[in-house]
Design a protein around this motif. Sequence first.
Motif, PDB file in Angstrom:
ATOM      1  N   ASN A  38     -38.391  23.003 -18.780  1.00 60.54           N
ATOM      2  CA  ASN A  38     -38.698  22.330 -20.035  1.00 60.54           C
ATOM      3  C   ASN A  38     -40.177  22.006 -20.193  1.00 60.54           C
ATOM      4  OD1 ASN A  38     -36.128  22.352 -21.126  1.00 60.54           O
ATOM      5  ND2 ASN A  38     -35.536  20.481 -20.070  1.00 60.54           N
ATOM      6  N   ALA A  39     -41.005  22.470 -19.303  1.00 64.67           N
ATOM      7  CA  ALA A  39     -42.433  22.137 -19.347  1.00 64.67           C
ATOM      8  C   ALA A  39     -43.100  22.522 -20.671  1.00 64.67           C
ATOM      9  CB  ALA A  39     -43.168  22.764 -18.170  1.00 64.67           C
ATOM     10  N   PRO A  40     -42.836  23.706 -21.248  1.00 63.60           N
ATOM     11  CA  PRO A  40     -43.487  24.027 -22.526  1.00 63.60           C
ATOM     12  C   PRO A  40     -43.117  23.058 -23.637  1.00 63.60           C
ATOM     13  CG  PRO A  40     -42.627  26.020 -21.513  1.00 63.60           C
ATOM     14  CD  PRO A  40     -42.096  24.860 -20.713  1.00 63.60           C
ATOM     15  N   MET A  41     -41.845  22.663 -23.719  1.00 65.48           N
ATOM     16  CA  MET A  41     -41.439  21.723 -24.766  1.00 65.48           C
ATOM     17  C   MET A  41     -41.977  20.327 -24.502  1.00 65.48           C
ATOM     18  SD  MET A  41     -40.143  23.390 -27.129  1.00 65.48           S
ATOM     19  CE  MET A  41     -39.951  21.959 -28.144  1.00 65.48           C
ATOM     20  N   GLU A  42     -42.001  19.919 -23.246  1.00 66.55           N
ATOM     21  CA  GLU A  42     -42.568  18.610 -22.924  1.00 66.55           C
ATOM     22  C   GLU A  42     -44.046  18.572 -23.290  1.00 66.55           C
ATOM     23  OE1 GLU A  42     -41.630  17.424 -18.942  1.00 66.55           O
ATOM     24  OE2 GLU A  42     -39.495  17.788 -19.239  1.00 66.55           O
ATOM     25  N   SER A  43     -44.749  19.666 -23.046  1.00 63.59           N
ATOM     26  CA  SER A  43     -46.155  19.761 -23.410  1.00 63.59           C
ATOM     27  C   SER A  43     -46.320  19.687 -24.932  1.00 63.59           C
ATOM     28  CB  SER A  43     -46.742  21.066 -22.879  1.00 63.59           C
ATOM     29  OG  SER A  43     -48.072  21.203 -23.289  1.00 63.59           O
ATOM     30  N   PHE A  44     -45.466  20.426 -25.669  1.00 63.47           N
ATOM     31  CA  PHE A  44     -45.541  20.395 -27.128  1.00 63.47           C
ATOM     32  C   PHE A  44     -45.311  18.983 -27.652  1.00 63.47           C
ATOM     33  CE2 PHE A  44     -43.177  20.172 -31.097  1.00 63.47           C
ATOM     34  CZ  PHE A  44     -44.146  20.629 -31.966  1.00 63.47           C
ATOM     35  N   PHE A  45     -44.273  18.309 -27.180  1.00 64.90           N
ATOM     36  CA  PHE A  45     -43.982  16.974 -27.697  1.00 64.90           C
ATOM     37  C   PHE A  45     -45.059  15.973 -27.307  1.00 64.90           C
ATOM     38  CE2 PHE A  45     -39.600  18.559 -28.347  1.00 64.90           C
ATOM     39  CZ  PHE A  45     -39.533  18.288 -29.702  1.00 64.90           C
ATOM     40  N   SER A  46     -45.695  16.167 -26.174  1.00 62.78           N
ATOM     41  CA  SER A  46     -46.817  15.310 -25.805  1.00 62.78           C
ATOM     42  C   SER A  46     -47.957  15.480 -26.819  1.00 62.78           C
ATOM     43  CB  SER A  46     -47.297  15.640 -24.396  1.00 62.78           C
ATOM     44  OG  SER A  46     -48.429  14.893 -24.068  1.00 62.78           O
ATOM     45  N   LEU A  47     -48.267  16.727 -27.141  1.00 66.01           N
ATOM     46  CA  LEU A  47     -49.297  17.002 -28.154  1.00 66.01           C
ATOM     47  C   LEU A  47     -48.890  16.454 -29.520  1.00 66.01           C
ATOM     48  CD1 LEU A  47     -50.407  20.672 -27.466  1.00 66.01           C
ATOM     49  CD2 LEU A  47     -51.870  18.668 -27.541  1.00 66.01           C
ATOM     50  N   ALA A  48     -47.647  16.677 -29.901  1.00 64.37           N
ATOM     51  CA  ALA A  48     -47.175  16.226 -31.212  1.00 64.37           C
ATOM     52  C   ALA A  48     -47.297  14.713 -31.332  1.00 64.37           C
ATOM     53  CB  ALA A  48     -45.733  16.671 -31.441  1.00 64.37           C
ATOM     54  N   LYS A  49     -46.984  14.004 -30.277  1.00 59.49           N
ATOM     55  CA  LYS A  49     -47.110  12.542 -30.328  1.00 59.49           C
ATOM     56  C   LYS A  49     -48.567  12.138 -30.506  1.00 59.49           C
ATOM     57  CE  LYS A  49     -44.400  11.907 -26.666  1.00 59.49           C
ATOM     58  NZ  LYS A  49     -43.739  11.209 -25.562  1.00 59.49           N
ATOM     59  N   ARG A  50     -49.468  12.764 -29.741  1.00 55.07           N
ATOM     60  CA  ARG A  50     -50.888  12.409 -29.825  1.00 55.07           C
ATOM     61  C   ARG A  50     -51.506  12.812 -31.151  1.00 55.07           C
ATOM     62  NH1 ARG A  50     -51.247  14.818 -24.664  1.00 55.07           N
ATOM     63  NH2 ARG A  50     -52.504  16.456 -25.551  1.00 55.07           N
ATOM     64  N   GLU A  51     -51.204  14.014 -31.622  1.00 57.02           N
ATOM     65  CA  GLU A  51     -51.863  14.548 -32.808  1.00 57.02           C
ATOM     66  C   GLU A  51     -51.186  14.160 -34.119  1.00 57.02           C
ATOM     67  OE1 GLU A  51     -53.508  18.682 -30.816  1.00 57.02           O
ATOM     68  OE2 GLU A  51     -51.933  18.769 -32.315  1.00 57.02           O
ATOM     69  N   PHE A  52     -49.918  13.857 -34.076  1.00 58.53           N
ATOM     70  CA  PHE A  52     -49.182  13.669 -35.331  1.00 58.53           C
ATOM     71  C   PHE A  52     -48.510  12.299 -35.427  1.00 58.53           C
ATOM     72  CE2 PHE A  52     -45.110  14.054 -37.593  1.00 58.53           C
ATOM     73  CZ  PHE A  52     -45.585  14.347 -38.852  1.00 58.53           C
ATOM     74  N   ILE A  53     -47.622  12.014 -34.540  1.00 68.98           N
ATOM     75  CA  ILE A  53     -46.773  10.826 -34.682  1.00 68.98           C
ATOM     76  C   ILE A  53     -47.569   9.540 -34.592  1.00 68.98           C
ATOM     77  CG2 ILE A  53     -44.835   9.558 -33.676  1.00 68.98           C
ATOM     78  CD1 ILE A  53     -43.669  12.337 -32.926  1.00 68.98           C
ATOM     79  N   TRP A  54     -48.438   9.409 -33.593  1.00 71.10           N
ATOM     80  CA  TRP A  54     -49.158   8.159 -33.395  1.00 71.10           C
ATOM     81  C   TRP A  54     -50.284   7.940 -34.397  1.00 71.10           C
ATOM     82  CZ3 TRP A  54     -49.480   8.983 -27.436  1.00 71.10           C
ATOM     83  CH2 TRP A  54     -48.239   8.699 -26.882  1.00 71.10           C
ATOM     84  N   ARG A  55     -50.626   8.954 -35.167  1.00 71.13           N
ATOM     85  CA  ARG A  55     -51.732   8.843 -36.115  1.00 71.13           C
ATOM     86  C   ARG A  55     -51.280   8.520 -37.537  1.00 71.13           C
ATOM     87  NH1 ARG A  55     -56.263  13.285 -34.615  1.00 71.13           N
ATOM     88  NH2 ARG A  55     -56.341  12.832 -32.397  1.00 71.13           N
ATOM     89  N   LYS A  56     -49.976   8.477 -37.782  1.00 69.68           N
ATOM     90  CA  LYS A  56     -49.480   8.294 -39.140  1.00 69.68           C
ATOM     91  C   LYS A  56     -48.448   7.176 -39.197  1.00 69.68           C
ATOM     92  CE  LYS A  56     -49.915  13.184 -40.281  1.00 69.68           C
ATOM     93  NZ  LYS A  56     -50.477  13.436 -41.565  1.00 69.68           N
ATOM     94  N   GLU A  57     -48.254   6.695 -40.396  1.00 66.31           N
ATOM     95  CA  GLU A  57     -47.160   5.764 -40.662  1.00 66.31           C
ATOM     96  C   GLU A  57     -46.251   6.434 -41.677  1.00 66.31           C
ATOM     97  OE1 GLU A  57     -48.013   1.733 -41.574  1.00 66.31           O
ATOM     98  OE2 GLU A  57     -49.686   1.651 -40.159  1.00 66.31           O
ATOM     99  N   PHE A  58     -44.968   6.314 -41.474  1.00 67.13           N
ATOM    100  CA  PHE A  58     -43.994   6.958 -42.341  1.00 67.13           C
ATOM    101  C   PHE A  58     -43.155   5.901 -43.038  1.00 67.13           C
ATOM    102  CE2 PHE A  58     -44.963   9.665 -38.750  1.00 67.13           C
ATOM    103  CZ  PHE A  58     -45.402  10.809 -39.394  1.00 67.13           C
ATOM    104  N   VAL A  59     -42.897   6.126 -44.320  1.00 67.25           N
ATOM    105  CA  VAL A  59     -42.116   5.152 -45.091  1.00 67.25           C
ATOM    106  C   VAL A  59     -40.627   5.463 -45.062  1.00 67.25           C
ATOM    107  CG1 VAL A  59     -44.022   4.505 -46.600  1.00 67.25           C
ATOM    108  CG2 VAL A  59     -42.522   6.388 -47.259  1.00 67.25           C
ATOM    109  N   SER A  60     -40.268   6.689 -44.670  1.00 65.50           N
ATOM    110  CA  SER A  60     -38.851   7.057 -44.607  1.00 65.50           C
ATOM    111  C   SER A  60     -38.658   8.180 -43.599  1.00 65.50           C
ATOM    112  CB  SER A  60     -38.347   7.517 -45.975  1.00 65.50           C
ATOM    113  OG  SER A  60     -38.940   8.772 -46.302  1.00 65.50           O
ATOM    114  N   ILE A  61     -37.430   8.344 -43.171  1.00 63.64           N
ATOM    115  CA  ILE A  61     -37.115   9.441 -42.247  1.00 63.64           C
ATOM    116  C   ILE A  61     -37.303  10.782 -42.946  1.00 63.64           C
ATOM    117  CG2 ILE A  61     -34.631   9.481 -42.699  1.00 63.64           C
ATOM    118  CD1 ILE A  61     -36.251   9.963 -39.256  1.00 63.64           C
ATOM    119  N   ASP A  62     -37.017  10.837 -44.240  1.00 64.12           N
ATOM    120  CA  ASP A  62     -37.217  12.087 -44.982  1.00 64.12           C
ATOM    121  C   ASP A  62     -38.691  12.479 -45.018  1.00 64.12           C
ATOM    122  OD1 ASP A  62     -34.521  12.481 -45.509  1.00 64.12           O
ATOM    123  OD2 ASP A  62     -34.602  11.358 -47.390  1.00 64.12           O
TER     124      ASP A  62
END
Length: 97
Positions: A36-60
């Motif tokens: 699972n190393a490639p997916m773990e690496s992707f999700f680590s990047l996604a958290k740093r580059e996308f999730i932690w940098r934004k605020e979302f008003v809805s799940i949609d």
Amino acid sequence: MASNQFCIATGEHYQNRLDEVGLIQSMSRKGNCLDNAPMESFFSLAKREFIWRKEFVSIDQFKESFSRYVSQFNNVRISRKNKGLTPVEIRNQALAA
């Protein structure tokens, strides 16, 4: 993964529920922690580059934004370690070989 989580993830009820909703469980094979190393690496990047940098008003809104991020990651974003190619280009080269 704690041993009780492993039991839940491999239990018959859990496996049946995955089948019911059409999901395939992703777990490393016994003795191979790198599956699972490639997916773990992707999700680590996604958290740093996308999730932690934004605020979302809805799940949609999150789903739509994350879908765009994944598309951009796969089709536009180049990587130095992959000689300036996108993940899709790397996969297509591997399939053509």
